[in-house]
Design a protein around this motif. Sequence first.
Motif, PDB file in Angstrom:
ATOM      1  N   LYS A 166       0.852  -1.189   0.000  1.00 50.18           N
ATOM      2  CA  LYS A 166       0.000   0.000   0.000  1.00 50.18           C
ATOM      3  C   LYS A 166       0.884   1.234   0.000  1.00 50.18           C
ATOM      4  N   THR A 169      -0.322   6.646  -3.175  1.00 47.15           N
ATOM      5  CA  THR A 169      -1.195   6.911  -4.320  1.00 47.15           C
ATOM      6  C   THR A 169      -1.743   5.634  -4.957  1.00 47.15           C
ATOM      7  N   GLY A 170      -1.751   4.541  -4.226  1.00 47.78           N
ATOM      8  CA  GLY A 170      -2.337   3.336  -4.788  1.00 47.78           C
ATOM      9  C   GLY A 170      -1.824   2.075  -4.116  1.00 47.78           C
TER      10      GLY A 170
END
Length: 406
Positions: A277, A280-281
């Motif tokens: 994780k 930004t994604g």
Amino acid sequence: MSEFINNRELRSNNPNKRQAILKQIFEDLHAGKNVAEVKAHFDAFIGKITIDEISQLQHDYGSLSVEEMHQLHAKHTEIFKDSIEEIEKTNKPEEIPGHPIHTFILENRELDKLANITIQGDLGEFVQADSPENVLKLIEDINLLHDIDKHYSRKENLIFPYLETYGIFGPTTNMWRINDFIRDAIKDARQKLTSYNGDKQAVIEVLNFVIQEVTTMIYREENILFPMALNNFTEDEWVKIARESDEIGYCLIAPEEVWKPERHALDEKAISEGYIKMETGILSLKQLELLLNHLPVDLTFIDQDDVVRYFSHGKERIFARTKAVIGRTVQNCHPPRSVHVVEELLADFKAGRKDTEDFWIKFRDKYVYIRYFAVRDENGKYIGTLEFTQNIDPIQAIEGEKRIMS
């Protein structure tokens, strides 16, 4: 000679005494003492030397000129010649087709024939008559010999790193220097031949130098380097070396077959399907690795301690990288003559004097753009350096605009 060598009783099996004598012998050679006299002391007080004893002799000759280095290494070879004890092995992996050492030795046989039969013969004809035909023969010979770069690159990127993990540094830095001297001499010979201007003596001298140094390096590899590696490396390490050799390539010949160890080969480590994780994604490890490997650039990351931690593995790398460099200091991944540039760059990054540095060079058929970035955390603390390498020839060739799909 010295206080160490004044008593024949010192010729014993005591390892500390023997190392003291060997150290003094090399200091005497470095100081310019007569080789025959030093050899006589070696024979009297050491006699036979083991590969392990050679591996413990570490030398730093960084201040010597190219000529001085060559002279000193020639003296070393003269001292060791016919004095290295054979390693008793019931199973000789170097005799198994496909084993990395078997392939290295096959290459050496081809290099020996090329240097001492083909080039030596064509050089003899050139000495008699420097005709365009004889010059062309030598150009073809030296173009073949240029393949030696792959032999030396596998040695530098696969054998040297593992030796260093066993605390053996003596052969690596100094042998790499000699490899570079030979590479430079081959380039010099090719330049003198391709733009031949009638200076016959210059061609003769550089080719004789190349023949001599290539031949001497074969001796050093087969009598010192390869036995040292065979005496230390595990089968797992040889398996890794064999697998990664294809990425660099082979010199004049290819392995006779794929090496299959008696025991089962190492299982490839499966890539974990865990997820990472990020701010930004979220990506799986598999997705992340594929993403990085599909970038049209080469990436390498070294940590705050100058240790190589990662490199991308795209389809067409510009500079050879093998998994053996992982865990190795970046200084030991560069030719000795360029290490000072690396150290200066890292010192600037660590001190905060710079955040980036760019280079651009012609490399073979590519125009290479090399960028270095200091990687810092949110508090500005240095955590490593990112190397970004790209072939920009296709970019420089772009003209006009492209607004529709191919």
